[in-house]
Design a protein around this motif. Sequence first.
Motif, PDB file in Angstrom:
ATOM      1  N   ASP A   1      92.628  90.243  29.766  1.00 15.18           N
ATOM      2  CA  ASP A   1      92.681  90.017  30.691  1.00 15.18           C
ATOM      3  C   ASP A   1      91.995  88.018  30.404  1.00 15.18           C
ATOM      4  O   ASP A   1      90.618  88.516  29.951  1.00 15.18           O
ATOM      5  CB  ASP A   1      92.253  90.317  31.670  1.00 15.18           C
ATOM      6  N   PRO A   2      93.278  86.977  30.433  1.00 16.47           N
ATOM      7  CA  PRO A   2      92.827  85.891  30.142  1.00 16.47           C
ATOM      8  C   PRO A   2      91.113  85.788  31.739  1.00 16.47           C
ATOM      9  O   PRO A   2      91.133  86.566  32.522  1.00 16.47           O
ATOM     10  CB  PRO A   2      93.316  84.893  30.789  1.00 16.47           C
ATOM     11  N   GLU A   3      90.549  84.694  31.086  1.00 17.63           N
ATOM     12  CA  GLU A   3      89.497  84.329  32.517  1.00 17.63           C
ATOM     13  C   GLU A   3      90.273  83.715  33.778  1.00 17.63           C
ATOM     14  O   GLU A   3      91.632  83.480  33.644  1.00 17.63           O
ATOM     15  CB  GLU A   3      88.633  83.185  31.481  1.00 17.63           C
ATOM     16  N   PRO A   4      90.419  83.912  34.824  1.00 16.67           N
ATOM     17  CA  PRO A   4      88.636  84.068  35.041  1.00 16.67           C
ATOM     18  C   PRO A   4      87.844  86.326  35.500  1.00 16.67           C
ATOM     19  O   PRO A   4      86.783  86.147  35.441  1.00 16.67           O
ATOM     20  CB  PRO A   4      88.857  83.464  36.395  1.00 16.67           C
ATOM     21  N   ALA A   5      88.755  86.782  34.532  1.00 16.10           N
ATOM     22  CA  ALA A   5      88.816  87.997  34.792  1.00 16.10           C
ATOM     23  C   ALA A   5      87.468  88.339  33.132  1.00 16.10           C
ATOM     24  O   ALA A   5      87.214  87.194  32.646  1.00 16.10           O
ATOM     25  CB  ALA A   5      89.896  88.871  33.943  1.00 16.10           C
ATOM     26  N   THR A   6      86.193  88.727  33.319  1.00 17.69           N
ATOM     27  CA  THR A   6      85.546  89.168  32.643  1.00 17.69           C
ATOM     28  C   THR A   6      84.682  90.188  31.793  1.00 17.69           C
ATOM     29  O   THR A   6      84.482  90.865  31.478  1.00 17.69           O
ATOM     30  CB  THR A   6      84.460  88.143  33.248  1.00 17.69           C
ATOM     31  N   PHE A   7      85.725  91.372  31.813  1.00 19.16           N
ATOM     32  CA  PHE A   7      86.156  92.249  31.439  1.00 19.16           C
ATOM     33  C   PHE A   7      86.301  91.962  29.821  1.00 19.16           C
ATOM     34  O   PHE A   7      86.241  91.360  29.032  1.00 19.16           O
ATOM     35  CB  PHE A   7      87.929  93.467  31.597  1.00 19.16           C
ATOM     36  N   CYS A   8      84.969  93.196  28.857  1.00 19.92           N
ATOM     37  CA  CYS A   8      85.130  93.158  27.512  1.00 19.92           C
ATOM     38  C   CYS A   8      84.753  94.992  26.415  1.00 19.92           C
ATOM     39  O   CYS A   8      83.788  95.486  27.931  1.00 19.92           O
ATOM     40  CB  CYS A   8      84.038  92.144  27.540  1.00 19.92           C
ATOM     41  N   SER A   9      85.504  94.796  25.905  1.00 16.61           N
ATOM     42  CA  SER A   9      85.838  96.352  25.666  1.00 16.61           C
ATOM     43  C   SER A   9      85.343  96.277  23.368  1.00 16.61           C
ATOM     44  O   SER A   9      85.370  95.547  23.034  1.00 16.61           O
ATOM     45  CB  SER A   9      87.169  96.853  25.418  1.00 16.61           C
TER      46      SER A   9
END
Length: 347
Positions: free
Chosen positions: A140-148
């Motif tokens: 997901d691009p910003e503004p989502a802040t997920f990271c894996s």
Amino acid sequence: MSRWPYFVAIAVLLTGCSSAVDGKAFRAGSAPGASDAKYPQYKPPADGSGFSDQVLDQPLALPVKQSEEGCDWMESVKPDLQPLGLVSTKSSLSGCQFVFPNNKGAQVHAYHPYGWITQDSPVMEPVEIAGIKGRTYAFDPEPATFCSVNMDVRAYASIAVDAYDVTSDEAGTRAEHCELAKKVAEVLLKKFVPLAGGQPAPSTVQEPSAEALKNMDVCEVVKFTHANYAGVNAGREGAQKGEGPLGPTCTHEVPYAKAIGMYTNGTGGLEAVPPKAGAEVRNGQFGTLKARFEQTEETCALSVQLGNGQVVQVDFIGKKKEAMPRTCVSAQLILSVSMLALITGEH
């Protein structure tokens, strides 16, 4: 929290071709081919988005069941996560979840192979943690802040850690979530992955039961959804049952390639399964099981001997040019998914 990046957003998964020669693993990071000159060789992209080129000669690190039972290892890792400020844990069908200070969460998945990511991603970078190769990614691009992070532990199932803010998809920063995912992954690798100095969680089942194939429909053993992982999207209706000299077969075919699954009725092991004529044969391991690759220019058959002496085989036959470097890659991936299903009994 409403978005689960690893499972919702991956369009197609593929993994690396690997085996071992005479029971000895190739050096870490090498992708064994029959002959660099004779057969087309797969080269993974530098960002980690593509197939793995690691040998799958390692045991599963964590249970692969998607249930509370599959998270029974969480208690044992609590002391190791205390330096990160662990607040609480929770097991769920979506993964094994940890909560840290400032509403930071991490969810662990350990029941899918390390595969090829085809979706456009704002973050896709190689990473190495505790000596293990993998990738950092976000869909997901910003503004989502997920990271894996997704770590290739050279087993049927990889280890993936998603990090996020438990209150909002857009809270916090991606950079801090990526850092948390890496730190949690490092703890898990050192605790449970032999390549990083750990030991698999005691409850981890490594092999299918002796009765795993009893009365099994071959098209459930090597299922259409398993073939999907390697780009053979023929659907349930496209699965064609047959009968070979050693046992039942199931064929999945599209213009790109054909995948033929088979298991033997007999229990004579690999010695009772004649190699493909004209193929270069490589013996080794697949997880903890005895295995054999048979590769030609356009095909690769992977046969794996179960504990009771029955053999499960996937023969991947390339039809398009782009499939040719991926024949062993694809056979291995399909059989990885099939093996996980046999272990869990989820077909």
